[in-house]
Design a protein around this motif. Structure first.
Motif, PDB file in Angstrom:
ATOM      1  N   THR A 157       0.836  -1.194   0.000  1.00 33.15           N
ATOM      2  CA  THR A 157       0.000   0.000   0.000  1.00 33.15           C
ATOM      3  C   THR A 157       0.875   1.249   0.000  1.00 33.15           C
ATOM      4  OG1 THR A 157      -1.781   1.195   1.083  1.00 33.15           O
ATOM      5  CG2 THR A 157      -0.288  -0.001   2.527  1.00 33.15           C
ATOM      6  N   PRO A 197     -15.411   3.536  -4.220  1.00 31.72           N
ATOM      7  CA  PRO A 197     -14.341   3.564  -5.239  1.00 31.72           C
ATOM      8  C   PRO A 197     -13.429   2.340  -5.167  1.00 31.72           C
ATOM      9  CG  PRO A 197     -13.998   5.266  -3.567  1.00 31.72           C
ATOM     10  CD  PRO A 197     -15.325   4.654  -3.275  1.00 31.72           C
ATOM     11  N   THR A 199     -10.071   1.368  -5.930  1.00 28.35           N
ATOM     12  CA  THR A 199      -8.750   1.877  -6.305  1.00 28.35           C
ATOM     13  C   THR A 199      -7.870   0.695  -6.673  1.00 28.35           C
ATOM     14  OG1 THR A 199      -9.016   2.669  -4.049  1.00 28.35           O
ATOM     15  CG2 THR A 199      -7.571   3.955  -5.477  1.00 28.35           C
ATOM     16  N   LYS A 200      -7.595   0.559  -7.968  1.00 25.58           N
ATOM     17  CA  LYS A 200      -6.884  -0.654  -8.397  1.00 25.58           C
ATOM     18  C   LYS A 200      -5.440  -0.404  -8.815  1.00 25.58           C
ATOM     19  CE  LYS A 200     -10.852  -3.271 -10.106  1.00 25.58           C
ATOM     20  NZ  LYS A 200     -11.504  -3.512 -11.409  1.00 25.58           N
ATOM     21  N   LEU A 201      -5.073   0.826  -9.130  1.00 28.94           N
ATOM     22  CA  LEU A 201      -3.706   1.127  -9.603  1.00 28.94           C
ATOM     23  C   LEU A 201      -3.250   0.046 -10.586  1.00 28.94           C
ATOM     24  CD1 LEU A 201      -2.156   1.932  -6.082  1.00 28.94           C
ATOM     25  CD2 LEU A 201      -3.062   3.589  -7.675  1.00 28.94           C
ATOM     26  N   SER A 208      -3.841   1.294  -2.758  1.00 30.95           N
ATOM     27  CA  SER A 208      -4.109   2.588  -2.116  1.00 30.95           C
ATOM     28  C   SER A 208      -5.501   2.506  -1.500  1.00 30.95           C
ATOM     29  CB  SER A 208      -4.047   3.708  -3.156  1.00 30.95           C
ATOM     30  OG  SER A 208      -4.611   4.878  -2.603  1.00 30.95           O
ATOM     31  N   GLY A 211      -8.218   6.825  -0.320  1.00 35.79           N
ATOM     32  CA  GLY A 211      -9.364   7.393  -1.043  1.00 35.79           C
ATOM     33  C   GLY A 211     -10.654   6.679  -0.662  1.00 35.79           C
ATOM     34  N   LEU A 212     -10.564   5.368  -0.519  1.00 38.85           N
ATOM     35  CA  LEU A 212     -11.726   4.569  -0.128  1.00 38.85           C
ATOM     36  C   LEU A 212     -12.187   4.966   1.286  1.00 38.85           C
ATOM     37  CD1 LEU A 212     -13.644   2.141  -0.491  1.00 38.85           C
ATOM     38  CD2 LEU A 212     -11.775   0.646   0.216  1.00 38.85           C
ATOM     39  N   ILE A 248     -10.676  -5.526  -4.374  1.00 35.08           N
ATOM     40  CA  ILE A 248      -9.373  -4.920  -4.708  1.00 35.08           C
ATOM     41  C   ILE A 248      -8.254  -5.958  -4.510  1.00 35.08           C
ATOM     42  CG2 ILE A 248      -7.679  -3.151  -4.058  1.00 35.08           C
ATOM     43  CD1 ILE A 248     -10.113  -1.337  -3.282  1.00 35.08           C
TER      44      ILE A 248
END
Ligand code: KG4
Ligand code: ZN
Length: 324
Positions: A157, A197, A199-201, A208, A211-212, A248
């Motif tokens: 992370t 959201p 967040t998968k990058l 990450s 943001g979640l 995720i």
């Protein structure tokens, strides 16, 4: 081989005695009650409580194991990572015992211990290559191992760990630390109804979660303003958060399967106590891979404990013996 292991990296004072892979005793003094009022772990308080609890934990671990002190062959301890003042206490105790008993000292990595916890009392061994993940309060990491103890970090992370995200959301909702068990309980009565959201990058194995966490916080604040933070809304939000985290994680595991040969998946860390998460990953492995076995620690060995340091030491000693 008898190993005495000490874990003091955060807020658990834990000592275990193992005979090879078998746990003879695993005694842990938890500080959850004392730390709860601060909403997290206060390092100075953690160190003070380690000193207060150490002697009785050691005494109990020795008594429960029914092993005479002179039968102990190795002393293992958590060297890093963790709260430095807490790690130092474990190190000094381990060094003193090793000197007093005239036995070798084995320094261990806490995160590697979490992963090896899935081999505690297991009759089965990992098949290599292994995809391993530490999912705890301080870390969310993916590793690739071609052989024992050969850790290649694939990703981690870039901000919050999954456990940290659960702990914070629990506090936003007005519940206590640690948040993981609270969210798991709430989620049992909820449904996955809130889109959150993902967040998968995409291009990396990194994660990450901040943001979640912020998105969940905003939903809670909005519902509070609307006077609509009902029990049902809270349960649904908890379930949706768990679902999103599972999705995720599984996305990254799937990415690893697409790019690498993997024969075993091993998970470790406090968050692995979460059944929704592990069921989700298990289902993915059953549906989309052939014969890949999922290794999970028993629930009692998911959160911080010394038995996981003992089993890591066991494999380190075995490797050193093989090399000689
Ligand atoms: O591995 P651990 O004991 O300590 C660290 O090394 O960080 O993990 C603690 C984390 C906390 O964030 C806690 O909320 C989470 O594990 N946790 C859980 C559950 N039990 C503990 N998360 C989700 N579901 C659970 N049942
Ligand atoms: Zn841990």
């Amino acid at each position: 081989m008898i190993i005495l292991a000490i874990e003091t990296s955060c807020d658990e004072t834990s000592i275990a005695i193992l005979e090879n892979k078998k746990v003879l005793s695993n005694v842990t003094a938890s500080q959850i009650w004392e730390q709860q009022q601060y909403g997290g772990v206060v390092p100075d308080l953690a160190a003070k409580l380690h000193l207060k609890n150490m002697q009785k934990v050691l005494k109990k671990a020795l008594t429960e194991s029914q092993i005479e002190q002179k039968k102990i062959d190795y002393i293992a301890y958590t060297e890093k990572p963790g709260l430095v003042i807490c790690l130092q206490i474990g190190k000094v105790i381990a060094e003193t015992l090793a000197l007093y008993l005239n036995k070798p000292l084995i320094s261990c990595n806490h995160l590697e211990g979490h992963i090896y916890a899935s081999l505690l009392e297991s009759t089965k061994e990992w098949k290599f290559p292994v995809l391993a993940s530490v999912i705890s309060g301080g870390h969310t990491q993916l590793y690739y191992l071609k052989k024992h103890l050969d850790f290649e970090l694939l990703g981690q992370t870039l901000d919050d760990a999954i456990g940290e995200c659960l702990d914070k959301v629990s506090l936003f909702l007005g519940y206590t630390y640690p948040g993981g068990p609270v969210i798991e309980k709430l989620a049992l009565r909820g449904e996955n109804t809130c889109p959150l959201p993902l967040t998968k990058l995409n291009d990396t194995f990194d994660f990450s979660f901040s943001g979640l966490k912020t998105a969940v916080r905003r939903i809670i604040e909005r519902k509070k303003l609307e006077n609509n933070l009902t029990r049902l809304n809270i349960n649904n939000l908890a379930c949706s958060l768990q679902h999103t985290l599972a999705k995720i994680l599984t996305f990254k595991i799937k990415k690893a399967f697409n790019e690498k040969k993997i024969s075993t998946v091993a998970l470790g860390g406090g968050v692995v106590a979460n059944k929704y998460l592990t069921d989700y990953i298990q289902k993915f492995l059953q549906n989309e891979t052939k014969n890949v076995k999922l290794f999970l620690p028993q629930r009692k060995y998911c959160t911080d404990n010394a038995a996981m340091i003992g089993i890591l030491a066991y494999y380190k000693i075995a490797k050193a013996k093989k090399a000689n």
